[in-house]
Each structure stands twice: as structure tokens, then as C-alpha cells.
Design an enzyme around this catalytic site. Structure first.
Site, PDB file in Angstrom:
ATOM      1  N   TYR A 137       0.822  -1.217  -0.097  1.00  0.00           N
ATOM      2  CA  TYR A 137       0.081   0.053   0.007  1.00  0.00           C
ATOM      3  C   TYR A 137       1.001   1.122   0.035  1.00  0.00           C
ATOM      4  O   TYR A 137       1.891   1.222   0.726  1.00  0.00           O
ATOM      5  CB  TYR A 137      -0.863  -0.006   1.120  1.00  0.00           C
ATOM      6  CG  TYR A 137      -1.697   1.288   1.537  1.00  0.00           C
ATOM      7  CD1 TYR A 137      -2.928   1.456   0.929  1.00  0.00           C
ATOM      8  CD2 TYR A 137      -1.261   2.315   2.183  1.00  0.00           C
ATOM      9  CE1 TYR A 137      -3.757   2.567   0.941  1.00  0.00           C
ATOM     10  CE2 TYR A 137      -1.960   3.554   2.180  1.00  0.00           C
ATOM     11  CZ  TYR A 137      -3.277   3.573   1.650  1.00  0.00           C
ATOM     12  OH  TYR A 137      -3.699   5.030   1.983  1.00  0.00           O
ATOM     13  N   GLU A 225      -3.676   7.562  -3.919  1.00  0.00           N
ATOM     14  CA  GLU A 225      -3.715   6.383  -2.937  1.00  0.00           C
ATOM     15  C   GLU A 225      -3.397   5.262  -4.074  1.00  0.00           C
ATOM     16  O   GLU A 225      -4.308   5.000  -4.992  1.00  0.00           O
ATOM     17  CB  GLU A 225      -4.790   6.124  -2.168  1.00  0.00           C
ATOM     18  CG  GLU A 225      -4.835   5.022  -1.356  1.00  0.00           C
ATOM     19  CD  GLU A 225      -6.410   5.095  -0.642  1.00  0.00           C
ATOM     20  OE1 GLU A 225      -6.212   4.353   0.404  1.00  0.00           O
ATOM     21  OE2 GLU A 225      -7.247   5.081  -1.318  1.00  0.00           O
TER      22      GLU A 225
END
Length: 416
Positions: A137, A225
Site C-alpha cells: 500500500y 492512493e
């Protein structure tokens, strides 16, 4: 609106924007990344089944993924009114892509996040399917406490980042970015290592991180993101899925980006309100709220609820209001068939109450208002505003304060 991954910074950030969030489809975000040198899967976009078939052939991929392009999440488990199950399909046969696209395009896809009737699919993305051996991530977002952007990463990708932050906070890594220096090589390499990339992949991941920051600056983003930022078995670092939030104050210099805004799945009243710099959010009740200031709007909704009523919307005029905006606001409120009464609650600091009063009188006459209207005005030029309304000859109920206004709005509906 709440920034989704603000939990990884230990807090929730609430921001009511003067405009709607910019909505981009998945393929549009991928194109922006591609244009900034970020590695993404090879893909094409198609509007017809024949175009999808041709795209699948042109990819020359071992495996192909076909994705319906809608803004709502949960596509993979969605159902089409054509009978097809799933808005995401994998296949090795290009001919199957054409068949599946024919059952997607022009049909409604229903997921957990769409209205009951679903959303019509007008576009599909045909992409190269890649295996992922490692999922991480990575995000860049604005952090008020650091007065600028921060990189946030975790070796635990492909899952809910809030859950990772809550259960294993030691797996969340942060790097504060100096807005003047940008992302330094040592920062990018350290983040890549913390994400678990090793050997030559560490340098490759660091390069992707720097390119993502370049994109962040280039498009005036408030958040980029990537989940997951993955590694393929062939040793390639790829951004598989991304979410980009944009600073709406930069619309004047990001015209090409904002022109891509997809409003098809938005509330049409919200979209129309945004054109006039009005903040509108539809709710489930029957008392329309017409207020200046987000805090006052929330207080108005609460007091209506306290007195047994239900707010039909959240409509904030903001500070520099003009008479025409008042008229448009009334037009929006009366366009909602659920509305049985309107409560106007204005505290005039920056706002001139007389402007509001003139707008109300004009709207009532021209729109031939047929629902009860309760008005509470206080502040700048309030006596003139009250005179305008009292001499208008219109059936307007005045209120002395917010509590009085809420009681009268609820009572007006009860009389009906």
C-alpha cells in the site's frame, strides 16, 4: 466528506467542499498515471462490444481482464439486468471479451453501492491481466500537522488500510515531504525498502514513488492512493489500482482534468447546485433547509430532528451570496417532490439579509411556491430584510429564533 485513509494519520478529517468531489472513472485515473510515467497495466477503452473485441486482440495478452466502468464500488460482485453476473471478468479468449462486453454495455449494473435500479454501463476497460506476487500500500496525501504532503506506506497492501493501522500500526510507515525539495532519493528508497521491495526492485519501486509524487504535484492532487502497488512474478513494479483526489481550488489551472468529471452517477440536484457554488446534499426527510454556513446547516438539521421533523437536504449558501443564488436554491429545493415545507435560517455576518429577503420574495412569486415557508433572519441589515418580507404580501411565516423556526416548520406539515 471524509478522507478515507486519514485513519493512518491518527485522525478523521472532515471537509465540506464548495463543489462536489471530482469523479473520475478507473481508466481516466490510469491514463493520468500513465502520462506521468507511472507503470500501469496496458489497457484500452471501448464503448461497443465490437470495439472491446478489437481491443482484446490488440492487447496480445496471455490473459485479459474486462471491467465495467462505473464509479460505485463492488463491481466484481454486481449483477447486470442482462442477467450477467459480475462487472469484472478474466478470460484468455478475446472472443469471450466481445460476448461479455455485449452483456455489459447499455445494461444496468447493480452493486452494494449503486441505487436499487443500478447504473447504466456506457464504457468498459479492456486490460492486460497481470499476476501479483506481492501487494503493498502506498499513498501521498496532504497532512495539516506537517504543513504539506506526507508519504504513507505499508507492506500489507490489497486490504483495508484502516484495519492495518488499527491492528498492526508498526506496519504503517510515513515520510514527511519537504514541499520545496520534493521526494529525496533516500526517502524514496527507504519507503521502498519498508514496503518490502528488495534488490533491483527497491530502486524500481523508489522510481515509481517519485513519479507518483510528480503526478501529485502536476494535477494539484490532495491525495494519490495506490492499493495495491504490486510486484509481478516477472519482477515488475506496477500500480494496479489508484484513487486520486483533486484540489477543487485548482480547477482554473486544471481544466483538462476537471473536464473529465463524470456526473452521470451523481445526484442531479447536487450537480446543478455546484454550478452556482451552492453546497447541496440530499437527505431522506421532508423539510428543506436553506442556510448559510455548514455549521449552521448541521445545527438546523439537528433541531428539526429534535422537534420530530426530518430534514430533506443540507443546502449551504456560503458567504458571498447573490440574489440569483437564492432564486436557484429555491428552485432546487422545490424540485424535490419529498419537500413539504421549507425552513430558511440565515445568520447574516458577511451575508446581507436584505439580499436574501429580495431573493426569497422573487423566488416565491416566480416559482409560485406551494409549500409552507418559515423564515428566520438575524444579523446584517435584518430590519430591512424583515420589512421586505412583511410588505411582500406573501404567505411567509416569520420565526424569532432557530428553535421557533423548527417548531413552526414541523407544525406546518402536521397541519397539512
Amino acid at each position: 466528506h471524509t478522507y478515507k485513509n486519514s485513519a493512518v494519520l491518527g485522525r478523521t478529517v472532515l471537509r465540506v467542499s464548495p463543489r462536489r468531489w471530482l469523479n473520475l472513472q478507473e481508466y481516466q485515473s490510469k491514463k493520468l498515471m500513465q502520462d506521468s510515467g507511472v507503470t500501469v497495466q496496458h489497457f484500452f477503452v471501448a464503448d461497443t462490444a465490437s470495439e472491446a473485441l478489437e481491443a482484446a486482440k490488440r492487447l496480445k495478452a496471455k490473459e485479459i481482464v474486462l471491467k465495467a466502468q462505473i464509479l460505485a464500488g463492488g463491481r466484481g460482485k454486481g449483477v447486470f439486468d442482462s442477467g450477467l453476473k459480475g462487472g469484472v471478468h478474466l478470460t484468455k479468449d478475446p472472443a469471450v471479451v466481445g460476448e461479455l462486453a455485449g452483456k455489459m454495455l447499455g445494461f444496468n449494473l447493480t452493486t452494494k453501492q449503486t441505487p436499487k435500479e443500478g447504473v447504466k454501463v456506457k464504457t468498459v476497460m479492456v486490460a492486460e491481466a497481470l499476476d501479483i506476487s506481492t501487494e503493498t500500500y502506498f499513498a501521498i496525501l496532504m497532512d495539516r500537522s506537517c504543513n504539506g504532503p506526507v508519504m504513507v506506506g505499508s507492506p500489507q497492501g490489497g486490504v483495508d488500510i484502516e484495519e492495518v493501522a488499527a491492528t498492526t500500526p508498526e506496519l504503517i510507515f510515513k515520510e514527511v515531504i519537504d514541499i520545496f525539495e520534493g521526494v529525496r532519493d533516500d526517502q524514496a528508497l527507504r519507503m521502498a525498502a519498508n514496503l518490502g521491495f528488495k534488490g533491483p526492485l527497491e530502486r524500481q519501486a523508489a522510481d515509481q514513488i517519485k513519479r507518483l509524487y510528480d503526478l501529485f504535484l502536476k494535477v494539484d492532487a490532495t491525495q494519490v492512493e495506490v492499493n495495491p502497488l504490486g510486484e509481478t512474478p516477472e519482477g515488475q513494479v506496477v500500480c494496479f489500482d489508484a484513487k486520486i483526489n483533486f484540489d477543487d481550488n485548482a480547477e482554473f489551472r486544471q481544466k483538462a482534468v476537471f473536464a473529465m468529471d463524470d456526473t452521470a452517477e451523481s445526484d442531479p440536484l447536487e450537480t446543478e447546485a455546484a454550478k452556482y457554488d451552492l453546497k447541496y446534499i440530499g437527505l431522506d426527510g421532508n423539510i428543506a433547509c436553506f442556510v448559510n454556513g455548514a455549521g449552521l446547516a448541521m445545527a438546523t438539521c439537528d433541531i428539526i430532528d429534535l422537534h420530530g421533523g426530518k430534514p430533506a437536504n443540507f443546502l449551504d449558501l456560503g458567504g458571498g451570496v447573490k440574489e440569483n443564488q437564492v432564486y436557484v436554491a429555491f428552485k432546487l429545493l422545490t424540485a424535490d417532490p419529498k419537500v413539504e415545507a421549507i425552513l430558511v435560517n440565515i445568520f447574516g455576518g458577511i451575508v446581507n439579509c436584505a439580499i436574501i429577503a429580495n431573493g426569497i420574495a422573487k423566488a416565491c412569486r416566480e416559482l409560485e411556491l406551494k409549500v409552507p415557508l418559515v423564515v428566520r433572519l438575524e444579523g446584517t441589515n435584518v430590519q430591512e430584510a424583515k420589512r421586505i418580507l412583511s410588505e411582500s404580501g406573501l404567505p411567509i411565516t416569520s420565526a424569532s429564533d432557530l428553535d421557533d423556526a423548527a417548531k413552526k416548520a414541523v407544525a406546518a406539515i402536521a397541519k397539512k
